[in-house]
Design a protein around this motif. Structure first.
Motif, PDB file in Angstrom:
ATOM      1  N   ARG A 148       0.813  -1.212   0.000  1.00 40.44           N
ATOM      2  CA  ARG A 148       0.000   0.000   0.000  1.00 40.44           C
ATOM      3  C   ARG A 148       0.847   1.263   0.000  1.00 40.44           C
ATOM      4  NH1 ARG A 148      -5.002  -1.610   1.253  1.00 40.44           N
ATOM      5  NH2 ARG A 148      -5.249  -3.589   2.300  1.00 40.44           N
ATOM      6  N   ARG A 149       0.273   2.323  -0.554  1.00 44.02           N
ATOM      7  CA  ARG A 149       0.928   3.629  -0.480  1.00 44.02           C
ATOM      8  C   ARG A 149       0.931   4.119   0.966  1.00 44.02           C
ATOM      9  NH1 ARG A 149      -0.805   7.828  -4.758  1.00 44.02           N
ATOM     10  NH2 ARG A 149       0.574   6.478  -5.923  1.00 44.02           N
ATOM     11  N   LEU A 150      -0.166   3.869   1.694  1.00 40.99           N
ATOM     12  CA  LEU A 150      -0.259   4.244   3.100  1.00 40.99           C
ATOM     13  C   LEU A 150      -0.558   2.973   3.896  1.00 40.99           C
ATOM     14  CD1 LEU A 150      -0.397   6.604   5.185  1.00 40.99           C
ATOM     15  CD2 LEU A 150      -2.867   6.575   4.836  1.00 40.99           C
ATOM     16  N   PRO A 151       0.400   2.467   4.668  1.00 42.43           N
ATOM     17  CA  PRO A 151       0.163   1.235   5.438  1.00 42.43           C
ATOM     18  C   PRO A 151      -0.971   1.409   6.456  1.00 42.43           C
ATOM     19  CG  PRO A 151       2.494   1.831   5.431  1.00 42.43           C
ATOM     20  CD  PRO A 151       1.758   2.979   4.831  1.00 42.43           C
ATOM     21  N   GLU A 152      -1.563   0.299   6.849  1.00 44.25           N
ATOM     22  CA  GLU A 152      -2.705   0.316   7.779  1.00 44.25           C
ATOM     23  C   GLU A 152      -2.360   1.046   9.065  1.00 44.25           C
ATOM     24  OE1 GLU A 152      -4.814  -0.856  11.313  1.00 44.25           O
ATOM     25  OE2 GLU A 152      -2.862  -1.723  10.805  1.00 44.25           O
ATOM     26  N   TRP A 153      -1.174   0.814   9.605  1.00 41.25           N
ATOM     27  CA  TRP A 153      -0.774   1.436  10.867  1.00 41.25           C
ATOM     28  C   TRP A 153      -0.755   2.956  10.735  1.00 41.25           C
ATOM     29  CZ3 TRP A 153      -0.240   1.352  15.825  1.00 41.25           C
ATOM     30  CH2 TRP A 153       0.613   2.256  16.454  1.00 41.25           C
ATOM     31  N   GLN A 154      -0.156   3.467   9.661  1.00 47.00           N
ATOM     32  CA  GLN A 154      -0.100   4.906   9.459  1.00 47.00           C
ATOM     33  C   GLN A 154      -1.491   5.490   9.202  1.00 47.00           C
ATOM     34  OE1 GLN A 154       2.311   7.133   9.847  1.00 47.00           O
ATOM     35  NE2 GLN A 154       3.624   5.488  10.588  1.00 47.00           N
ATOM     36  N   PHE A 155      -2.321   4.733   8.499  1.00 48.45           N
ATOM     37  CA  PHE A 155      -3.702   5.150   8.254  1.00 48.45           C
ATOM     38  C   PHE A 155      -4.431   5.311   9.574  1.00 48.45           C
ATOM     39  CE2 PHE A 155      -7.993   3.574   6.407  1.00 48.45           C
ATOM     40  CZ  PHE A 155      -8.485   4.869   6.362  1.00 48.45           C
ATOM     41  N   TRP A 156      -4.325   4.301  10.443  1.00 49.34           N
ATOM     42  CA  TRP A 156      -4.999   4.363  11.742  1.00 49.34           C
ATOM     43  C   TRP A 156      -4.473   5.519  12.584  1.00 49.34           C
ATOM     44  CZ3 TRP A 156      -2.670   3.757  16.559  1.00 49.34           C
ATOM     45  CH2 TRP A 156      -3.566   3.828  17.636  1.00 49.34           C
ATOM     46  N   LEU A 157      -3.157   5.646  12.650  1.00 51.83           N
ATOM     47  CA  LEU A 157      -2.561   6.674  13.497  1.00 51.83           C
ATOM     48  C   LEU A 157      -2.947   8.075  13.011  1.00 51.83           C
ATOM     49  CD1 LEU A 157      -0.743   7.090  15.949  1.00 51.83           C
ATOM     50  CD2 LEU A 157       1.212   7.130  14.396  1.00 51.83           C
ATOM     51  N   SER A 158      -2.877   8.318  11.712  1.00 54.34           N
ATOM     52  CA  SER A 158      -3.230   9.631  11.165  1.00 54.34           C
ATOM     53  C   SER A 158      -4.713   9.930  11.349  1.00 54.34           C
ATOM     54  CB  SER A 158      -2.870   9.692   9.684  1.00 54.34           C
ATOM     55  OG  SER A 158      -1.491   9.529   9.505  1.00 54.34           O
ATOM     56  N   ALA A 159      -5.566   8.926  11.131  1.00 50.14           N
ATOM     57  CA  ALA A 159      -7.008   9.127  11.294  1.00 50.14           C
ATOM     58  C   ALA A 159      -7.353   9.413  12.752  1.00 50.14           C
ATOM     59  CB  ALA A 159      -7.770   7.902  10.789  1.00 50.14           C
ATOM     60  N   THR A 160      -6.726   8.700  13.673  1.00 57.40           N
ATOM     61  CA  THR A 160      -6.998   8.912  15.095  1.00 57.40           C
ATOM     62  C   THR A 160      -6.517  10.285  15.549  1.00 57.40           C
ATOM     63  OG1 THR A 160      -6.792   6.536  15.460  1.00 57.40           O
ATOM     64  CG2 THR A 160      -6.682   7.938  17.394  1.00 57.40           C
ATOM     65  N   ARG A 161      -5.319  10.643  15.151  1.00 56.00           N
ATOM     66  CA  ARG A 161      -4.800  11.968  15.527  1.00 56.00           C
ATOM     67  C   ARG A 161      -5.694  13.079  14.979  1.00 56.00           C
ATOM     68  NH1 ARG A 161       1.603  11.238  14.186  1.00 56.00           N
ATOM     69  NH2 ARG A 161       2.168  10.144  16.090  1.00 56.00           N
ATOM     70  N   ALA A 162      -6.088  12.956  13.716  1.00 53.67           N
ATOM     71  CA  ALA A 162      -6.933  13.991  13.097  1.00 53.67           C
ATOM     72  C   ALA A 162      -8.270  14.097  13.814  1.00 53.67           C
ATOM     73  CB  ALA A 162      -7.149  13.675  11.620  1.00 53.67           C
ATOM     74  N   THR A 163      -8.836  12.964  14.214  1.00 52.95           N
ATOM     75  CA  THR A 163     -10.130  12.981  14.887  1.00 52.95           C
ATOM     76  C   THR A 163     -10.015  13.590  16.279  1.00 52.95           C
ATOM     77  OG1 THR A 163     -10.742  11.003  13.643  1.00 52.95           O
ATOM     78  CG2 THR A 163     -12.100  11.545  15.538  1.00 52.95           C
ATOM     79  N   VAL A 164      -8.963  13.264  16.996  1.00 51.56           N
ATOM     80  CA  VAL A 164      -8.764  13.839  18.333  1.00 51.56           C
ATOM     81  C   VAL A 164      -8.548  15.354  18.224  1.00 51.56           C
ATOM     82  CG1 VAL A 164      -7.166  13.912  20.291  1.00 51.56           C
ATOM     83  CG2 VAL A 164      -7.962  11.721  19.416  1.00 51.56           C
ATOM     84  N   ILE A 165      -7.760  15.782  17.253  1.00 54.17           N
ATOM     85  CA  ILE A 165      -7.528  17.221  17.071  1.00 54.17           C
ATOM     86  C   ILE A 165      -8.823  17.929  16.679  1.00 54.17           C
ATOM     87  CG2 ILE A 165      -6.370  18.917  15.588  1.00 54.17           C
ATOM     88  CD1 ILE A 165      -3.951  16.974  15.579  1.00 54.17           C
ATOM     89  N   ALA A 166      -9.607  17.312  15.784  1.00 54.88           N
ATOM     90  CA  ALA A 166     -10.885  17.908  15.370  1.00 54.88           C
ATOM     91  C   ALA A 166     -11.842  18.006  16.556  1.00 54.88           C
ATOM     92  CB  ALA A 166     -11.505  17.092  14.246  1.00 54.88           C
ATOM     93  N   LEU A 167     -11.887  16.964  17.387  1.00 51.01           N
ATOM     94  CA  LEU A 167     -12.738  16.994  18.579  1.00 51.01           C
ATOM     95  C   LEU A 167     -12.282  18.098  19.532  1.00 51.01           C
ATOM     96  CD1 LEU A 167     -15.028  15.688  20.229  1.00 51.01           C
ATOM     97  CD2 LEU A 167     -13.326  14.126  21.168  1.00 51.01           C
TER      98      LEU A 167
END
Length: 197
Positions: free
Chosen positions: A120-139
């Motif tokens: 993958r261009r973006l591995p699952e781990w990086q996908f999860w970490l980036s999505a979680t960080r973005a959601t916490v920052i948005a919250l």
């Protein structure tokens, strides 16, 4: 040579803060290392934080400019794409053939081709970490009125769904054209064992 007292003096008044920051970074990395193998639990926790974020938007009646959803869509598309784009590889292969060389593709071209795992261009781990960080920052940002920009939110929702439909259509056409599926489906086949003929 510098002694230990000289190195402490060179840090100045920020030395204790830098030590605390380094310790916090180590603890954060240790926590990430501990949660790495728990894929389902990681994604369920991210879904929970995303649900909290959505509930916060609904109950607060604000923060409709949500670049967060578009960022998550961008992450998802990078997760679906192969690291090496076959369309670019086609151009390189054509150049190699013109020069008299042998061309190889990063994706298998037929059933008899050797096994090449989907990278993958973006591995699952990086996908999860980036999505979680973005959601916490948005919250976190929803607790500040400065980020509540007044907009007509139905336009944003329509824009997101149109963007999603167009980009997913293009991605699916790419997957069909180059014959790859970015997900593990069906049973796993083990090579080299008693069941392999």
């Amino acid at each position: 040579m510098m002694s230990a007292s000289d190195s402490e003096a060179s840090g100045g008044p920020l030395q204790p803060l830098m030590v605390q920051y380094a310790q916090a970074q180590r603890q954060y990395q240790q926590w990430l290392d501990k949660v790495t193998p728990f894929v389902l639990q990681r994604w369920l926790s991210t879904a929970g934080v995303l649900a909290l974020f959505m509930l916060r938007i609904v109950f607060a009646q604000g923060w409709y400019i949500d670049a967060h959803a578009i960022y998550l869509l961008n992450l998802f598309l990078a997760f679906l794409q192969p690291r090496f784009d076959p369309s670019l590889q086609d151009d390189l292969m054509a150049d190699e053939i013109e020069e008299g060389g042998e061309a190889t593709s990063p994706l298998p071209s037929n059933r008899d081709d050797e096994f090449r795992p989907f990278v993958r261009r973006l591995p699952e781990w990086q996908f999860w970490l980036s999505a979680t960080r973005a959601t916490v920052i948005a919250l976190f940002c929803t607790f500040f009125e400065a980020f509540d920009v007044p907009v007509y939110w139905p336009i944003l929702v329509v824009y997101f769904f149109v963007l999603f439909a167009l980009t997913m259509r293009r991605q699916i056409q790419h997957m069909i054209k180059y014959k790859y599926v970015p997900f593990d489906m069906g049973r796993k086949v083990r090579y080299g064992g008693a069941g392999h003929r």
